[in-house]
Design an enzyme around this catalytic site. Structure first.
Site, PDB file in Angstrom:
ATOM      1  N   HIS A 114       0.827  -1.220   0.000  1.00 38.78           N
ATOM      2  CA  HIS A 114       0.000   0.000   0.000  1.00 38.78           C
ATOM      3  C   HIS A 114       0.857   1.265   0.000  1.00 38.78           C
ATOM      4  O   HIS A 114       0.390   2.338  -0.380  1.00 38.78           O
ATOM      5  CB  HIS A 114      -0.905  -0.028   1.236  1.00 38.78           C
ATOM      6  CG  HIS A 114      -2.219   0.647   1.082  1.00 38.78           C
ATOM      7  ND1 HIS A 114      -2.369   1.852   0.436  1.00 38.78           N
ATOM      8  CD2 HIS A 114      -3.462   0.292   1.509  1.00 38.78           C
ATOM      9  CE1 HIS A 114      -3.647   2.212   0.488  1.00 38.78           C
ATOM     10  NE2 HIS A 114      -4.330   1.281   1.117  1.00 38.78           N
ATOM     11  N   ASP A 130      -9.650  -5.648 -17.793  1.00 36.69           N
ATOM     12  CA  ASP A 130      -9.864  -6.586 -18.901  1.00 36.69           C
ATOM     13  C   ASP A 130      -8.535  -6.791 -19.635  1.00 36.69           C
ATOM     14  O   ASP A 130      -8.083  -5.926 -20.382  1.00 36.69           O
ATOM     15  CB  ASP A 130     -10.943  -6.024 -19.839  1.00 36.69           C
ATOM     16  CG  ASP A 130     -11.130  -6.874 -21.087  1.00 36.69           C
ATOM     17  OD1 ASP A 130     -10.449  -7.915 -21.221  1.00 36.69           O
ATOM     18  OD2 ASP A 130     -11.955  -6.491 -21.939  1.00 36.69           O
TER      19      ASP A 130
HETATM   20  C1  LIG Z   1      -2.132  -1.467  -2.716  1.00 37.69           C
HETATM   21  O1  LIG Z   1      -2.929  -2.230  -3.576  1.00 37.69           O
HETATM   22  C2  LIG Z   1      -4.280  -2.115  -3.526  1.00 37.69           C
HETATM   23  C3  LIG Z   1      -4.963  -1.218  -2.702  1.00 37.69           C
HETATM   24  C4  LIG Z   1      -6.349  -1.177  -2.734  1.00 37.69           C
HETATM   25  C5  LIG Z   1      -7.134  -0.268  -1.914  1.00 37.69           C
HETATM   26  C6  LIG Z   1      -6.609   0.637  -1.135  1.00 37.69           C
HETATM   27  C7  LIG Z   1      -7.496   1.531  -0.361  1.00 37.69           C
HETATM   28  O2  LIG Z   1      -8.392   1.128   0.282  1.00 37.69           O
HETATM   29  S1  LIG Z   1      -7.195   3.172  -0.407  1.00 37.69           S
HETATM   30  C8  LIG Z   1      -8.758   3.850   0.169  1.00 37.69           C
HETATM   31  C9  LIG Z   1      -9.835   3.780  -0.896  1.00 37.69           C
HETATM   32  N1  LIG Z   1     -10.965   4.575  -0.516  1.00 37.69           N
HETATM   33  C10 LIG Z   1     -11.047   5.865  -0.775  1.00 37.69           C
HETATM   34  O3  LIG Z   1     -10.189   6.462  -1.377  1.00 37.69           O
HETATM   35  C11 LIG Z   1     -12.290   6.552  -0.287  1.00 37.69           C
HETATM   36  C12 LIG Z   1     -12.883   7.356  -1.391  1.00 37.69           C
HETATM   37  N2  LIG Z   1     -14.106   7.978  -0.927  1.00 37.69           N
HETATM   38  C13 LIG Z   1     -14.127   9.157  -0.317  1.00 37.69           C
HETATM   39  O4  LIG Z   1     -13.106   9.794  -0.135  1.00 37.69           O
HETATM   40  C14 LIG Z   1     -15.472   9.660   0.099  1.00 37.69           C
HETATM   41  O5  LIG Z   1     -15.551  11.022  -0.176  1.00 37.69           O
HETATM   42  C15 LIG Z   1     -15.787   9.428   1.595  1.00 37.69           C
HETATM   43  C16 LIG Z   1     -14.840  10.187   2.475  1.00 37.69           C
HETATM   44  C17 LIG Z   1     -15.673   7.932   1.924  1.00 37.69           C
HETATM   45  C18 LIG Z   1     -17.196   9.930   1.928  1.00 37.69           C
HETATM   46  O6  LIG Z   1     -18.050   9.391   1.036  1.00 37.69           O
HETATM   47  P1  LIG Z   1     -19.532  10.004   0.881  1.00 37.69           P
HETATM   48  O7  LIG Z   1     -20.074  10.263   2.225  1.00 37.69           O
HETATM   49  O8  LIG Z   1     -20.269   9.085  -0.006  1.00 37.69           O
HETATM   50  O9  LIG Z   1     -19.333  11.421   0.236  1.00 37.69           O
HETATM   51  P2  LIG Z   1     -19.031  11.797  -1.252  1.00 37.69           P
HETATM   52  O10 LIG Z   1     -17.939  10.929  -1.769  1.00 37.69           O
HETATM   53  O11 LIG Z   1     -18.812  13.256  -1.276  1.00 37.69           O
HETATM   54  O12 LIG Z   1     -20.387  11.477  -2.060  1.00 37.69           O
HETATM   55  C19 LIG Z   1     -21.559  12.258  -1.876  1.00 37.69           C
HETATM   56  C20 LIG Z   1     -22.663  11.704  -2.736  1.00 37.69           C
HETATM   57  O13 LIG Z   1     -22.262  11.666  -4.102  1.00 37.69           O
HETATM   58  C21 LIG Z   1     -22.267  10.314  -4.606  1.00 37.69           C
HETATM   59  N3  LIG Z   1     -21.060  10.041  -5.380  1.00 37.69           N
HETATM   60  C22 LIG Z   1     -19.897  10.669  -5.255  1.00 37.69           C
HETATM   61  N4  LIG Z   1     -19.001  10.165  -6.125  1.00 37.69           N
HETATM   62  C23 LIG Z   1     -19.636   9.185  -6.801  1.00 37.69           C
HETATM   63  C24 LIG Z   1     -19.240   8.283  -7.813  1.00 37.69           C
HETATM   64  N5  LIG Z   1     -18.001   8.290  -8.320  1.00 37.69           N
HETATM   65  N6  LIG Z   1     -20.132   7.400  -8.266  1.00 37.69           N
HETATM   66  C25 LIG Z   1     -21.382   7.365  -7.775  1.00 37.69           C
HETATM   67  N7  LIG Z   1     -21.812   8.217  -6.808  1.00 37.69           N
HETATM   68  C26 LIG Z   1     -20.956   9.099  -6.343  1.00 37.69           C
HETATM   69  C27 LIG Z   1     -22.235   9.458  -3.372  1.00 37.69           C
HETATM   70  O14 LIG Z   1     -22.829   8.240  -3.645  1.00 37.69           O
HETATM   71  C28 LIG Z   1     -22.985  10.279  -2.354  1.00 37.69           C
HETATM   72  O15 LIG Z   1     -24.357  10.108  -2.507  1.00 37.69           O
HETATM   73  P3  LIG Z   1     -25.178   9.104  -1.612  1.00 37.69           P
HETATM   74  O16 LIG Z   1     -26.438   8.871  -2.345  1.00 37.69           O
HETATM   75  O17 LIG Z   1     -24.396   7.890  -1.397  1.00 37.69           O
HETATM   76  O18 LIG Z   1     -25.441   9.775  -0.325  1.00 37.69           O
HETATM   77  C29 LIG Z   1      -7.049  -2.026  -3.563  1.00 37.69           C
HETATM   78  C30 LIG Z   1      -6.371  -2.914  -4.387  1.00 37.69           C
HETATM   79  C31 LIG Z   1      -4.985  -2.951  -4.375  1.00 37.69           C
HETATM   80  O19 LIG Z   1      -4.298  -3.806  -5.178  1.00 37.69           O
END
Ligand SMILES: COc1cc(/C=C/C(=O)SCCNC(=O)CCNC(=O)[C@H](O)C(C)(C)COP(=O)(O)OP(=O)(O)OC[C@H]2O[C@@H](n3cnc4c(N)ncnc43)[C@H](O)[C@@H]2OP(=O)(O)O)ccc1O
Length: 459
Positions: free
Chosen positions: A187, A406
């Protein structure tokens, strides 16, 4: 965070309901080094940022592909029997030219930080054969680390991450003609988004693309600490909270079970409804905030934490667009920052669900450019790593593009993690039609898992 080697996670946890272990036997060939296909810079150290230092754990994932359809009589699909091992190995050599630090080796710099020695020696690559069909692997959403661990290569006897290459890849051929790609990637090299960009670039290269869809931006000094460091937040993520509830005895005395809980869109709406009830959140709460609050509360209850036990919620926030200026497109390293909320078990459990969800919401809002720069500077000044004591760490993979990988065999039939890196970690994974459901994957001692299951059944 822990920087210790582990043997594929096997033995540390058992799947709850997984049957794959019994059928899956894998015979590995000799591991080989796959070096970049062209000359790359060597002899220097590659700088890793302070955000990379925080999360130096091995992440193991598996992507499963069905056999290609047999060629038609007119020759269409004539490459149906293309050797996945050769295709993936050749494409890896090509993509490593762009991602050459992955071909180096981890080291400790004179400033006592992780860095990469640009040796160019290559990623470890292993071909393997399974004595069964891909269908026998079972359902990846019901994790079975002992079985799935056979699909990923771990360096035998490695005692710490300095003795492991930044990435290993294993391609396992199944009797049915399908294959699995098992990856073990550190990571500290990239976050989920960066890892997906790498895997998808590798896949496109395997399909013959001459250019990468998103070329990596390699220079991580854009996230250098300020001089002098400025710590402007409390950063509870580093705080070591005493385990006054003696959960160590619970974990030590019982088997760790893994289970996943599926929340379809209707159930997610109910979870959001619970968090919004009472109006404390002013009618605004995202799915993530509601679900993480629910899980934090339920795990606290299931583990039987004492009312005065302080418990910490940590989760990763993608900082790429929150930095000012935003990180460059294709930023290779970790652009994620851990944010936190802390509450006593008594507070969480005696308050309505809006309390936990609201704390999560505040934690999301806290992540500004200044917060992230302060976190970078905190490591600079202290060399401290986030503490998982009395903590729940949620990491959300639900928007990571696993399905895009893919290599010429279509989308993966299944993909996902092999295991969880630590017992405090819970994963949110996309699931189902159009990936609109969320699978919550966690490990708990057996009795706590039963209690957690009962709480989930109420939703
Ligand atoms: C090393 O090899 C690897 C590594 C890995 C994996 C590593 C990791 O795990 S790193 C961490 C990965 N996770 C992240 O980066 C988290 C990303 N998400 C965020 O930062 C979010 O903002 C949050 C902080 C988690 C908060 O989320 P949320 O409360 O949902 O707030 P918003 O994101 O602002 O969304 C608000 C609202 O909009 C919708 N929305 C936003 N973006 C999208 C999108 N792209 N698609 C669809 N919808 C979106 C969201 O759904 C929200 O609406 P709601 O209806 O849900 O309320 C792995 C493999 C390896 O080999």
């Amino acid at each position: 965070m822990v920087v210790e080697a582990r043997e594929n996670g096997a033995g540390v946890a058992v799947a709850d309901g997984g049957k794959a272990a019994a059928k899956l036997t894998v015979k590995r060939g000799e591991p080989e080094l796959v070096a970049p296909a062209e000359a790359t810079p060597t002899g220097e150290k590659y700088y890793l940022s302070n955000l990379d230092q925080n999360i130096a754990v091995i992440v193991q994932t598996v992507y499963c592909y069905k056999a290609k359809a047999a060629p038609a009589e007119d020759g269409a699909g004539a490459d149906a029997d293309a050797d996945a091992v050769a295709v993936l190995r050749d494409a890896l050599a090509k993509v490593l030219v762009h991602y050459h630090p992955l071909a180096g080796r981890l080291t400790i710099s004179p400033e006592m930080k992780l860095a990469v020695e640009l040796t160019g020696e290559g990623a470890l690559f292993v071909a393997a054969d399974a004595g069964c069909d891909l269908a026998d692997v079972g359902d990846l959403t019901k994790p079975d680390p002992a079985a799935l661990g056979q699909l990923v290569y771990s360096v035998p006897g490695a005692k710490n991450i300095l003795e492991m290459p930044p990435m290993t890849a294993q391609v396992t051929r199944f009797k049915c003609g399908g294959f699995a790609l098992g990856l073990a990637m550190n990571h500290c090299m990239f976050d989920g988004l960066g890892a997906m960009e790498f895997v998808n670039s590798w896949a496109e290269t395997a399909r013959g693309a001459a250019e990468l869809p998103v070329p990596p931006f390699l220079d991580r000094t854009v996230l250098s600490a300020r001089d002098p460091p400025v710590i402007s937040f409390e950063h509870h993520e580093f705080e070591e909270i005493p385990d006054i509830s003696d959960t160590a005895a619970l974990y030590g005395g019982q088997e760790l079970l893994y289970r996943s809980f599926c929340f379809d869109p209707d159930r997610l709406e109910r979870v959001r409804g619970l968090a919004l009830a009472g109006g404390d959140l002013g009618g605004r709460c995202t799915t993530f905030e509601a679900l993480s609050g629910l899980v934090w509360r339920a795990r606290t209850r299931a583990l039987g934490l004492a009312p005065e036990q302080r418990t910490k919620l940590l989760f990763a926030v993608d900082g790429r667009r929150r930095f000012e200026p935003p990180l460059p497109k294709g930023y290779f390293g970790n652009g994620i920052v851990l944010t936190n909320a802390v509450a006593t078990a008594g507070d969480l459990l005696s308050s309505p669900p809006s309390r936990a969800a609201g704390l999560g919401q505040e934690a999301v809002r806290m992540v500004t450019d200044e917060y992230m720069r302060s976190a970078v500077d905190y490591f600079e000044a202290t060399r401290a790593r986030p503490s998982l004591a009395s903590t729940l760490l949620i990491t959300t993979w639900s928007r990571l593009a696993f399905h895009d990988a893919d290599f010429g065999w279509g989308e993966p039939a299944m993909s996902g993690p092999v295991t969880l890196p630590e017992k405090e970690v819970i994963l949110f994974l996309a699931h189902g039609k159009e990936r609109k459901s969320i699978n919550v994957l966690l490990g708990l001692p057996a009795s706590a898992m039963d209690a957690f299951q009962n709480l989930m059944d109420e939703i």
